[in-house]
Each structure stands twice: as structure tokens, then as C-alpha cells.
Design an enzyme around this catalytic site. Structure first.
Site: not given
Ligand code: CA2
Length: 149
Positions: A10-11, A18, A23, A74, A77, A87, A98, A100-102, A107
Site C-alpha cells: 500500500p501507498n 510525497r 522515500y 515490500n 505498512a 501465512d 523482505e 524496505h526503502l527506509s 523510525r
Molecule cells: O520503507 C519502506 O519501504 C516501507 O515499507 C514504506 C511503507 C511503510 O509503511 C513501511 O513502514 C516502510 C510506506 C510506503 C508509503 O509510501 C509513500 C510514498 C510517498 C508518499 C507517501 C507514502
């Protein structure tokens, strides 16, 4: 065809629009392009998908069982909430990285728990879009060393 599924939750479709301080400025489309190029150098094809819907991620993981040698995920959330993804990854038994970008450990504490990590082969986080390419390298090395690719 030596296929790797790269699944995004998601997102992540909002990338590049943003929160660039967290990110970065790359879009998901540009990450897909970089992944395709990296995978090619490693001798793999990729199927790169994004969905905001948890059940669709579960379906993609099931689909990977028939069509892919491994998974890079990835889960966004859902990483921190989804027993269903845990599962599904466990059930299909494919090597899964797995990503993640961040650096989620720098965090909020609610990002420190992952339902994916216990069923993943490994975890890469904190390298921005490069996290995906590092994950592909790791997955490639597992697949080659286990004779699956
Ligand atoms: O760091 C990552 O890749 C995350 O998977 C990104 C998720 C976050 O919930 C994880 O804890 C870490 C969120 C992705 C949302 O991406 C956005 C990008 C631009 C603007 C808003 C959200």
C-alpha cells in the site's frame, strides 16, 4: 524463463510525489525499470506489481508458487500488521527477500516489528531504491547456490 516476483504494497504507488525526505524522489515506475535492468544482468526476468489491497498481495504470493523462483516483497505498512502475508509466504515456501526503502529501525517503534521477517530468507532496508537491487542480488545468489537457477 527464470522469473522473480517483485511485490509492492500500500501507498508505494505514491512514491516520488510525497515525503521525499523519507522515500526519495524516484517513482515506483523508475524502480521497476532499474529492477528489470538489474535482473537481466543476473539472468532473471521480473514481474513487478503494486497493490493497495492486502488480499491481492496474498493472491500474488500464491501465483508466484506456480510462476516464479522467488519473491522480493515490500509489503509497506502490511509488513507490520499482516498475519495473512506471513501465512502466505510460509505456505508457498519460495525464497523471499523482505525489502524496505527506509531503515524502519530508525523510525517509529510500530515499524520495528515485521510479520514478514520470520518467514523471509533475509531483509534489506535503508538503501532507498537500491534496496530492491540488493535484494535481487541476494535472491539470485540463493537461487544459484541452491541449484534452483
Ligand atoms: O520503507 C519502506 O519501504 C516501507 O515499507 C514504506 C511503507 C511503510 O509503511 C513501511 O513502514 C516502510 C510506506 C510506503 C508509503 O509510501 C509513500 C510514498 C510517498 C508518499 C507517501 C507514502
Amino acid at each position: 524463463m527464470k522469473m522473480i516476483y517483485i511485490l509492492n504494497g500500500p501507498n508505494l504507488n505514491l512514491l516520488g510525489t510525497r515525503e521525499p525526505e523519507i522515500y526519495g524522489t524516484d517513482t515506483l515506475a523508475s524502480i521497476e525499470k532499474a529492477c528489470a535492468a538489474k535482473a537481466k544482468t543476473l539472468g532473471f526476468d521480473i514481474d513487478f506489481r503494486q497493490t493497495n489491497i492486502e488480499g491481492e498481495l496474498v493472491n500474488h504470493i500464491h501465483h508466484a508458487r506456480e510462476h516464479a523462483l522467488g519473491i522480493v516483497i515490500n509489503a509497506g505498512a502490511y509488513t507490520h500488521t499482516s498475519v495473512a502475508l506471513h501465512d502466505a509466504i510460509k505456505a508457498v515456501g519460495l525464497p523471499t527477500i523482505e525489502v524496505h526503502l527506509s531503515n524502519v529501525y530508525k523510525r517509529e517503534s510500530f515499524r520495528h516489528h515485521s510479520y514478514i521477517s520470520p518467514v523471509a530468507h533475509g531483509l534489506i532496508c535503508g538503501f532507498g531504491p537500491k534496496s530492491y537491487e540488493l535484494a535481487l542480488e541476494g535472491l539470485s545468489s540463493i537461487l544459484k547456490s541452491t541449484g534452483k537457477a
